[in-house]
Design an enzyme around this catalytic site. Structure first.
Site, mmCIF file in Angstrom:
data_model
loop_
_atom_site.group_PDB
_atom_site.id
_atom_site.type_symbol
_atom_site.label_atom_id
_atom_site.label_comp_id
_atom_site.label_asym_id
_atom_site.label_seq_id
_atom_site.Cartn_x
_atom_site.Cartn_y
_atom_site.Cartn_z
ATOM 1 C CB SER A 150 -0.951 -0.059 1.157
ATOM 2 O OG SER A 150 -2.106 0.875 1.017
ATOM 3 C CG ASP B 122 -5.244 -4.065 -3.974
ATOM 4 O OD1 ASP B 122 -5.149 -4.505 -2.563
ATOM 5 O OD2 ASP B 122 -4.327 -4.533 -4.489
ATOM 6 C CG HIS C 273 -5.806 -2.551 0.422
ATOM 7 N ND1 HIS C 273 -4.932 -2.403 -0.793
ATOM 8 C CD2 HIS C 273 -5.235 -1.526 1.329
ATOM 9 C CE1 HIS C 273 -3.857 -1.647 -0.529
ATOM 10 N NE2 HIS C 273 -4.177 -0.904 0.814
#
Length: 558
Positions: free
Chosen positions: A211, A336, A455
């Site tokens: 991320s 995600d 995610h």
């Protein structure tokens, strides 16, 4: 039976007794001593926690070298996280004195030497995060022990400033920003100078992160300041080209923060901001508010890196020459966007509720705003092109998740991959998509049955959680974790995920502009675990078709 138990105990104690350990290590700042953890017969890992890699930073200033210490630093306790807002955003916790790192060094019969080194940067939207101790309910997600032991690599995790203290910028030399990126760079430099004393190879450093950490890895590889320090890089679900990864108008945000804390907004602003109490400054960050289809929550992630003319001398797209000799492995999770899209459109997460096409269009309108009304129409036509005449509830929901995944993660990752491959000299490129179904999906669970890898779902597998907390996982999850650790550590060792110390289930093809192959990662790997031209139609939509639309009446965001 008792004799067997005694014999086993003796064998184990012999193994522990003969397992190698570094003992006291000399660094440029002074001596450090960690803790040796026996892991079995002739296997152990030395763990060092809380080694300072820079001095306590001054507010809104670049990090400076640590002055050093006398005596032996007992590196057995994690340092504090960098000062940040709490989850509820009602208070702050952590410390400004947070530039510390942790090191895991595996050993066999002999003390290790010349091992590949992997430096981890955590995610958290550049607003929150940390790798200092428990992340959630006493569960320490970022322990490097499994990666180090299984892959025979050194793992380093790093603290870097986040939120206002890490990324506030006036957009000029008064307050250039990127302090969190400078912290990461200071850690890379420290590792390069000192890791040989821990048994590491300073010429074989791999950065990895997820991320905002994945985007950080991307920025570090693009910056000229890391020339010659970094050999390889792994970006998981985040690259420099993500729409949330760069703030193009930092001055506006600096003014808002200054007004909140009572600072003037003229040329005295930067000096005043530096004098404000750090907790007050931390709490003056823009709040992460619940998103709506019209204003997606991720649009609130405004405290992020900037093109400052120094760490990032230019737009990331113009800095690829700096990565020409860096091997790059980059990928995304196939859903995600689920975490974010189901916050913006709560009906997506409710199994019994329909999601309206209007909500989906509103989300798409927010993401295509710079391309005007025509952009929304073109994009919607493309996303709905596979729909049946009356699309099912799940079709609409999955399309919304695809839109979020594409815009926030997948298309930017593809851009990073294409550009890296195009600019590579000796550097190789590898692309993946993780498609293992979410542990929260299925009957009796909170997520819809069709939810794939959400995610941050990759983190548990990369850090070997299915091995350390076996009751929470099944055999398939241990298989996948083993595969990912093998690919990741082989890549760190050789620049090729297929060759190294660990066997892999299938050969991962290198990404090239012809065919554009990627590996489809999940627990059931076989000869068909590959794809080509990941979402090519939509890469084309976002990178070529939408930007080429006529822009009458479109006001660019100021």
């Amino acid at each position: 039976m008792d004799k067997l138990k005694i014999l086993f105990a003796v064998v184990l104690s012999l193994g522990a007794a003969s397992a190698a350990t570094l003992g006291v290590v000399q660094t440029e700042g002074g001596s450090v001593q960690g803790r040796n953890i026996p892991l079995g017969l002739f296997r152990s890992v030395d763990v060092f926690k809380g080694i300072p890699f820079a001095a306590q930073p001054e507010t809104l200033e670049k990090p400076k070298p640590h002055p050093g210490w006398s005596g032996i630093l007992k590196a057995t306790k994690f340092a504090q996280r960098c000062l940040q807002m709490s989850v509820l955003q009602t208070s702050s916790f952590g410390s400004e004195d947070c530039l510390y790192l942790n090191i895991w060094v595996p050993h066999g019969r002999q003390v290790s030497s010349n091992l590949p080194v992997m430096i981890w940067f955590y995610g958290g939207g550049f607003m929150v995060g940390g790798s200092m101790g428990a992340n959630f309910l006493n569960n320490y997600l970022y322990s490097g022990q499994e990666i180090a032991d299984r892959g025979n690599v050194i793992v380093v995790s790093v603290g870097y400033r986040v939120g206002t203290l890490g990324f506030l910028s006036t957009g000029d030399s008064a307050l250039p920003g990127n302090f969190g990126l400078w912290d990461q760079h200071a850690a890379i430099t420290w590792v390069h100078k000192n890791i040989r004393s821990f048994g590491g190879d300073p010429e074989n450093i791999t950065l990895f992160g997820e991320s905002a950490g994945g985007a950080s890895v991307s920025f570090q590889s693009l910056s000229p300041h890391n020339k010659g320090l970094v050999k390889r890089a792994i970006s998981q679900s985040g690259v420099a080209f993500c729409p949330w990864a760069i703030n193009k108008n930092p001055h506006k945000l600096a003014v808002e923060v200054a007004e909140k804390v009572g600072c003037p907004t003229d040329d005295r602003m930067a000096a005043c901001l530096k004098s404000i109490d750090v907790k007050t400054l931390t709490m003056a960050a823009p709040r992460i508010v619940q998103g709506t289809p019209d204003t997606p929550g991720v649009m609130n992630l405004l405290l992020s890196p900037v093109v400052d003319g120094d760490f990032l001398p230019d737009d990331p797209a113009n800095l690829l020459h700096n990565t020409a000799d860096i091997d790059y492995l980059v990928g995304v999770n196939n859903m995600d966007g689920h975490l974010f899209t189901s916050q913006d459109i709560p009906s997506i997460g409710n199994k019994n509720e329909d999601t309206s096409v209007e909500d989906l269009k509103s989300l798409l309108a927010a993401y295509t705003k710079e391309f005007g009304k025509g952009g929304l129409e073109v994009a919607f036509t493309e996303y709905a092109s596979d729909w049946e005449s009356s699309p099912s509830r799940d079709t609409i929901k999955r399309t919304a998740v695809d839109i979020g995944t594409d815009y926030l993660f997948r298309i930017p990752a593809q851009i990073a991959i294409y550009l890296h491959a195009d600019n590579a000299k000796s550097g190789r490129t590898f692309s993946y998509m993780l498609s293992e179904p979410s542990l929260l999906a299925g009957p009796g669970k909170p997520y819809n049955d069709w939810v794939g890898s959400d995610h941050a779902d990759d983190l548990q597998y990369v850090f070997g959680k299915p091995f350390t907390t076996p009751k929470a996982y099944g055999d398939r999850h241990r298989d996948l974790s083993g595969y990912m650790i093998a690919y990741w550590t082989n890549f760190a060792r050789t620049g090729d995920p297929n060759s190294g110390n660990l066997k892999v289930p299938v050969i991962w093809p290198e990404f090239t502009s012809t065919g554009q192959p990627f590996l489809n990662l999940n627990a059931e790997m076989n000869d068909s675990s590959f794809g080509q031209e990941m979402r090519l139609r939509f890469v084309h939509l976002w990178t070529t078709i939408l930007p080429s639309l006529p822009s009458e009446g479109v006001t660019q965001a100021q």
